[in-house]
Design a protein around this motif. Structure first.
Motif, PDB file in Angstrom:
ATOM      1  N   GLU A 116      -8.628   2.833  -1.510  1.00 17.45           N
ATOM      2  CA  GLU A 116      -9.660   4.056  -1.604  1.00 17.45           C
ATOM      3  C   GLU A 116     -10.587   4.087  -0.285  1.00 17.45           C
ATOM      4  O   GLU A 116     -11.274   3.265  -0.273  1.00 17.45           O
ATOM      5  CB  GLU A 116     -10.179   3.654  -2.923  1.00 17.45           C
ATOM      6  N   GLU A 137      -8.068  16.138   3.495  1.00 17.66           N
ATOM      7  CA  GLU A 137      -8.397  15.142   3.177  1.00 17.66           C
ATOM      8  C   GLU A 137      -7.184  14.562   3.875  1.00 17.66           C
ATOM      9  O   GLU A 137      -7.113  13.436   4.324  1.00 17.66           O
ATOM     10  CB  GLU A 137      -7.083  15.422   1.297  1.00 17.66           C
ATOM     11  N   GLN A 138      -6.061  15.075   4.786  1.00 17.46           N
ATOM     12  CA  GLN A 138      -5.739  15.212   5.747  1.00 17.46           C
ATOM     13  C   GLN A 138      -5.707  14.763   7.093  1.00 17.46           C
ATOM     14  O   GLN A 138      -5.132  13.846   7.577  1.00 17.46           O
ATOM     15  CB  GLN A 138      -4.533  16.451   6.320  1.00 17.46           C
ATOM     16  N   ALA A 159       1.022  -0.843   0.093  1.00 12.46           N
ATOM     17  CA  ALA A 159      -0.022  -0.105   0.052  1.00 12.46           C
ATOM     18  C   ALA A 159       0.701   1.604   0.561  1.00 12.46           C
ATOM     19  O   ALA A 159       1.845   1.182   0.955  1.00 12.46           O
ATOM     20  CB  ALA A 159      -0.773  -0.060   1.604  1.00 12.46           C
ATOM     21  N   THR A 160       0.318   2.266  -1.110  1.00 10.55           N
ATOM     22  CA  THR A 160       1.666   3.023  -1.235  1.00 10.55           C
ATOM     23  C   THR A 160       0.996   4.316  -1.597  1.00 10.55           C
ATOM     24  O   THR A 160       1.656   5.504  -0.984  1.00 10.55           O
ATOM     25  CB  THR A 160       2.750   3.097  -2.377  1.00 10.55           C
ATOM     26  N   GLU A 161      -0.474   4.568  -1.183  1.00  9.46           N
ATOM     27  CA  GLU A 161      -1.381   4.939  -2.178  1.00  9.46           C
ATOM     28  C   GLU A 161      -2.622   5.198  -0.649  1.00  9.46           C
ATOM     29  O   GLU A 161      -3.519   4.492  -1.219  1.00  9.46           O
ATOM     30  CB  GLU A 161      -1.368   5.809  -3.312  1.00  9.46           C
ATOM     31  N   VAL A 162      -3.123   6.594  -0.522  1.00  4.55           N
ATOM     32  CA  VAL A 162      -4.289   6.314  -0.064  1.00  4.55           C
ATOM     33  C   VAL A 162      -5.291   7.956  -0.644  1.00  4.55           C
ATOM     34  O   VAL A 162      -4.940   8.562  -1.036  1.00  4.55           O
ATOM     35  CB  VAL A 162      -4.056   6.991   1.669  1.00  4.55           C
ATOM     36  N   ARG A 163      -6.031   7.377  -1.419  1.00  2.22           N
ATOM     37  CA  ARG A 163      -7.280   8.063  -2.442  1.00  2.22           C
ATOM     38  C   ARG A 163      -8.321   8.102  -1.947  1.00  2.22           C
ATOM     39  O   ARG A 163      -9.039   7.457  -1.100  1.00  2.22           O
ATOM     40  CB  ARG A 163      -7.612   7.687  -3.292  1.00  2.22           C
ATOM     41  N   THR A 202      -6.746  11.349   6.114  1.00  2.86           N
ATOM     42  CA  THR A 202      -6.226  10.320   6.515  1.00  2.86           C
ATOM     43  C   THR A 202      -4.948  10.042   7.257  1.00  2.86           C
ATOM     44  O   THR A 202      -4.535   8.887   7.762  1.00  2.86           O
ATOM     45  CB  THR A 202      -4.294  10.966   4.585  1.00  2.86           C
ATOM     46  N   LEU A 250       0.856   2.356   5.156  1.00  2.86           N
ATOM     47  CA  LEU A 250       1.989   2.884   3.878  1.00  2.86           C
ATOM     48  C   LEU A 250       3.164   1.864   4.039  1.00  2.86           C
ATOM     49  O   LEU A 250       4.052   2.108   5.228  1.00  2.86           O
ATOM     50  CB  LEU A 250       2.270   3.947   3.789  1.00  2.86           C
ATOM     51  N   HIS A 253      -2.241  -0.593  -5.631  1.00  2.00           N
ATOM     52  CA  HIS A 253      -1.177  -0.062  -4.242  1.00  2.00           C
ATOM     53  C   HIS A 253      -1.384   1.150  -4.026  1.00  2.00           C
ATOM     54  O   HIS A 253      -1.424   1.536  -2.557  1.00  2.00           O
ATOM     55  CB  HIS A 253      -0.315   0.845  -4.872  1.00  2.00           C
ATOM     56  N   THR A 254      -3.343   0.588  -3.993  1.00  2.00           N
ATOM     57  CA  THR A 254      -3.788   1.875  -3.697  1.00  2.00           C
ATOM     58  C   THR A 254      -5.091   1.078  -2.285  1.00  2.00           C
ATOM     59  O   THR A 254      -6.038   1.070  -2.648  1.00  2.00           O
ATOM     60  CB  THR A 254      -4.572   2.764  -4.253  1.00  2.00           C
TER      61      THR A 254
END
Length: 239
Positions: free
Chosen positions: A112, A65-66, A52-56, A69, A76, A109-110
């Protein structure tokens, strides 16, 4: 046709060799399947190949968004398949403006996160603070611009029931009075009143039978009065 002992023996040996070869093919195929499954399991659950390298994040208006997250706290770098989506969902759902949240893995990698924020029912004027309240009486935001026509309310000694009762009244009366509502006053669960822009007052009473009260009020407004009392909807009065 007669088969000689030599021919029979040869045929039997050929059959046995064929069975032996088939057995090894089956065993080899089974081993290969297990090996591939093991490799796939390792790649998905334990390696960094599908990390997991991305949070959408989607669906935000009040929240940033911050904030989402940070609350989600996705690990990650860890395997995507091993991410605890229920725990992530629970952490995001704990944010006050969140009504619903959906968390999904998208390989390779995501993570969502789709948020549905609470809908503003009215603004509770708590001293100098403007607190946003939803239809369930949940306070989920403070301050900021609101859409035209949003009802403001003064609420004495608010609790969850009274906050929700006021939302029930607003939902019923707003279609009838619209922008004529200046302020809703709630001093207790059975003492709710509505101040109108022309100085008139609507005595609502409790939130019980609010839809009936709204229907009665729509008829009662045709009379010239300064006070419209629908607290007992089957015996309304004016003065």
């Amino acid at each position: 046709m007669t088969t000689t002992p030599g021919e029979f023996k040869k045929a039997l040996q050929t059959k046995r060799r064929r069975q032996h070869r088939t057995r090894w093919i089956v065993l080899g195929s089974g081993f290969l399947v297990l090996l591939l499954a093991g490799i796939a399991t390792w790649l998905v659950w334990f390696s960094s190949v599908f990390a997991a390298t991305e949070v959408r994040v989607n669906g935000l208006s009040l929240l940033t968004e911050q904030q989402v997250t940070d609350a989600a706290a996705v690990e990650l770098g860890g395997p995507l398949a091993a991410q605890d989506v229920d725990a992530i969902r629970g952490r995001v759902a704990a944010l006050a403006p969140v009504a619903e949240v959906r968390v999904e893995r998208h390989f390779p990698h995501t993570i969502e996160i789709t948020v549905t924020e609470r809908t503003l029912a009215y603004v509770w004027m708590d001293g100098n603070a403007a607190r946003w309240v939803d239809a369930n009486g949940v306070v989920f935001h403070e301050g900021g611009e609101t859409a035209q026509g949003i009802v403001k309310a003064n609420i004495a000694a608010p609790d969850q029931r009274l906050l929700k009762d006021v939302a029930t009244v607003v939902s019923a009366v707003a279609p009838v009075l619209g922008d004529r509502i200046t302020l809703l006053q709630a001093s207790a669960v059975d003492r709710i009143e509505i101040q109108l822009s022309d100085g008139d007052t609507v005595v609502w009473g409790s939130a019980e039978q609010s839809q009936v009260k709204a229907q009665v009020l729509s008829v009662l407004l045709s009379q010239d009065a300064s006070v419209y009392d629908v607290s007992a909807p089957h015996a309304p009065t004016t003065r």
